[in-house]
Design an enzyme around this catalytic site. Structure first.
Site, mmCIF file in Angstrom:
data_model
loop_
_atom_site.group_PDB
_atom_site.id
_atom_site.type_symbol
_atom_site.label_atom_id
_atom_site.label_comp_id
_atom_site.label_asym_id
_atom_site.label_seq_id
_atom_site.Cartn_x
_atom_site.Cartn_y
_atom_site.Cartn_z
ATOM 1 C CG ASN A 10 -1.913 1.107 1.603
ATOM 2 O OD1 ASN A 10 -1.843 1.977 0.385
ATOM 3 N ND2 ASN A 10 -2.352 1.273 2.623
ATOM 4 C CE LYS A 12 0.229 3.350 4.936
ATOM 5 N NZ LYS A 12 0.181 3.768 6.287
ATOM 6 C CG HIS A 93 -5.848 1.846 5.469
ATOM 7 N ND1 HIS A 93 -5.371 2.854 6.204
ATOM 8 C CD2 HIS A 93 -4.759 1.125 4.983
ATOM 9 C CE1 HIS A 93 -4.099 2.440 6.479
ATOM 10 N NE2 HIS A 93 -3.752 1.313 5.996
ATOM 11 C CD GLU A 95 -2.687 5.394 6.937
ATOM 12 O OE1 GLU A 95 -2.839 5.456 5.735
ATOM 13 O OE2 GLU A 95 -1.831 4.912 7.393
ATOM 14 C CD GLU A 164 -3.628 -2.614 7.427
ATOM 15 O OE1 GLU A 164 -2.405 -2.779 7.036
ATOM 16 O OE2 GLU A 164 -4.216 -1.508 7.109
ATOM 17 N N GLY A 170 2.513 2.055 10.603
ATOM 18 C CA GLY A 170 3.631 3.192 10.364
ATOM 19 C C GLY A 170 4.223 3.247 11.754
ATOM 20 C CB SER A 210 5.253 -1.975 11.969
ATOM 21 O OG SER A 210 4.863 -0.641 12.055
#
Ligand code: PEP
Length: 253
Positions: A10, A12, A93, A95, A164, A170, A210
């Protein structure tokens, strides 16, 4: 038949056309990892260009609109990403859930639109650190998935789930192997309830948060982990394909 491990990058909001050389390097390296399915989801602006370069890897998008077309300034429909060469889309996701207030109902509507356009979907789920510390992580993820997952025939082929934990994305922190195994076992049980055993056993449950070359072997060797959704470590062919190598080794034993 059990599906190959699925290693998805991904990107991003990273990458201009200068990143195409990295995509080419990933594609070339993927040709040495035929026991693993390798894919990348670049930003919308690179989907077509990466698709044109790719001989081996799958190309996907990171989101799509639930709407087919019309007055939705700035949005991109599932048909548009499919037309650009995408074969799958990442939906829900964290985010997007956290940053744009996307609900599981909206994720489900996007998934329906994506499937209608002939795309496969990766449905993301995961809890905050606060939820995990309160002991409610499994209940939270189960609720997210019950609402987000589309009803579809051939679910094993069309759907993947990415677990996730938000606090691991991250941050360099990963969930413990025990926590990953417990959560993935719960998700598998839920998938069986929703889709029936035959289809559910074909659905790959990816871990994300991660994942990097140093921890990929342990994570990919965990029960019910069918691959990885990789953010930061997917931005260079070297680190991303080290993760693909760990996946190949997990298959070959
Ligand atoms: C992600 O974006 O889905 C992700 C898991 O990111 P990272 O690998 O950088 O934690």
């Amino acid at each position: 038949m059990a599906q190959r491990p699925y290693i998805v990058g991904n990107w991003k909001m990273n990458g201009t056309r200068a990143m195409l050389s990295e995509a080419r390097a990933i594609d070339r390296a993927a040709q040495r990892h035929m026991k693993v399915e390798v894919a990348v989801a670049p930003p919308f602006t690179l989907v077509h260009a990466v698709h044109r370069e790719a001989e081996q890897i799958g190309v996907g998008a990171q989101d799509c609109s639930p709407n087919a077309d019309g007055a939705f300034t700035g949005d991109i429909s599932a048909t548009m990403v499919a037309d650009a060469g995408a074969k799958f889309v990442i939906l829900g996701h964290s985010e997007r859930r956290e940053g744009y207030g996307e609900t599981s109902e909206l994720v489900r509507a996007k998934a329906d639109a994506a499937l209608e356009a002939g795309l496969r979907v990766i449905i993301c789920c995961g809890e905050t650190l606060e939820t995990r510390e309160s002991g409610k992580a499994e209940a939270f993820v189960a609720k997210q998935l019950k609402v987000s997952l589309p009803k579809v025939e051939d679910a094993g082929e069309k759907i993947s789930v990415a677990y996730e934990p938000i606090w691991a994305i991250g941050t360099g922190q990963t969930a413990t192997i025990d926590d990953i195994a417990t959560m993935h076992a719960m998700i598998r049980k839920l998938l069986i309830e929703i889709y029936g055993e035959e289809q559910a056993l074909e659905i790959r449950i990816l871990y994300g948060g991660s994942v990097k070359p140093e921890n990929a072997t342990d994570i990919l060797g965990t029960a019910e982990v069918g691959g990885a959704l990789v953010g930061g470590a997917s931005l260079t062919a070297d680190s991303f394909m080290s993760i693909a190598l760990a996946a190949t080794e997990s298959v070959e034993g």
